[in-house]
Scaffold this motif. Structure first.
Motif, PDB file in Angstrom:
ATOM      1  N   SER A 192      44.832  31.780  42.227  1.00 43.62           N
ATOM      2  CA  SER A 192      44.959  30.780  42.992  1.00 43.62           C
ATOM      3  C   SER A 192      46.360  30.469  43.638  1.00 43.62           C
ATOM      4  N   ASP A 193      46.973  30.113  42.567  1.00 44.37           N
ATOM      5  CA  ASP A 193      48.279  29.221  42.573  1.00 44.37           C
ATOM      6  C   ASP A 193      49.767  31.348  43.236  1.00 44.37           C
ATOM      7  N   VAL A 194      49.066  31.722  43.074  1.00 42.71           N
ATOM      8  CA  VAL A 194      49.687  33.067  43.447  1.00 42.71           C
ATOM      9  C   VAL A 194      49.437  33.699  44.788  1.00 42.71           C
ATOM     10  N   VAL A 195      48.042  33.928  45.214  1.00 47.57           N
ATOM     11  CA  VAL A 195      47.820  34.035  46.969  1.00 47.57           C
ATOM     12  C   VAL A 195      47.941  33.048  47.170  1.00 47.57           C
TER      13      VAL A 195
ATOM     14  N   ASP B 164      51.341  42.545  44.622  1.00 52.05           N
ATOM     15  CA  ASP B 164      52.535  42.742  44.575  1.00 52.05           C
ATOM     16  C   ASP B 164      53.286  43.235  43.485  1.00 52.05           C
ATOM     17  N   SER B 165      53.979  44.148  42.506  1.00 52.32           N
ATOM     18  CA  SER B 165      54.683  43.720  41.499  1.00 52.32           C
ATOM     19  C   SER B 165      55.373  42.275  41.099  1.00 52.32           C
ATOM     20  N   PHE B 166      55.661  41.120  42.119  1.00 49.18           N
ATOM     21  CA  PHE B 166      56.470  40.310  42.725  1.00 49.18           C
ATOM     22  C   PHE B 166      55.425  39.830  42.026  1.00 49.18           C
ATOM     23  N   MET B 167      54.598  39.819  42.842  1.00 46.17           N
ATOM     24  CA  MET B 167      53.165  38.536  42.841  1.00 46.17           C
ATOM     25  C   MET B 167      52.604  38.839  41.315  1.00 46.17           C
ATOM     26  N   PHE B 168      52.846  38.907  40.861  1.00 48.09           N
ATOM     27  CA  PHE B 168      52.074  40.193  39.728  1.00 48.09           C
ATOM     28  C   PHE B 168      52.618  39.481  38.808  1.00 48.09           C
ATOM     29  N   VAL B 169      53.961  39.900  38.868  1.00 45.79           N
ATOM     30  CA  VAL B 169      54.755  38.853  37.669  1.00 45.79           C
ATOM     31  C   VAL B 169      54.570  37.218  37.383  1.00 45.79           C
TER      32      VAL B 169
END
Length: 86
Positions: free
Chosen positions: A14-17, A37-42
């Motif tokens: 929830s924080d990231v998306v 994506d890879s940045f959001m995954f980190v």
């Protein structure tokens, strides 16, 4: 899946998306179902570290393909936290 871990995953996602993601299932894919994506995954992993006591990821050893499903990630977290507690 452990309810505490599922709650932490939901909160971190929830924080990231930047929207609520209630009702996640173990078969959901982090890239496909949540468009990480890879940045959001980190960012997601860092948020999880803040939410789960004793959890630390090694970003040089892990990638999104290591646990792209919610279930595989929850299993990994459970194993890490249990190993840390011993």
């Amino acid at each position: 899946m452990d309810d505490t871990i599922v709650s932490a995953i939901e909160a971190a996602l929830s924080d990231v998306v930047e929207r609520p993601v209630p009702g996640i299932r173990s078969d959901m894919k982090l890239d496909r179902d949540f468009d990480l994506d890879s940045f959001m995954f980190v960012q997601f992993l860092l948020s999880l570290e803040d939410k789960v006591q004793g959890l630390r990821f090694d970003p040089t050893a892990l990638g999104q393909t290591d646990f792209n499903s919610v279930g595989s990630l929850a299993s990994y977290i459970s194993a890490q936290v249990c190993a840390e507690a011993q």
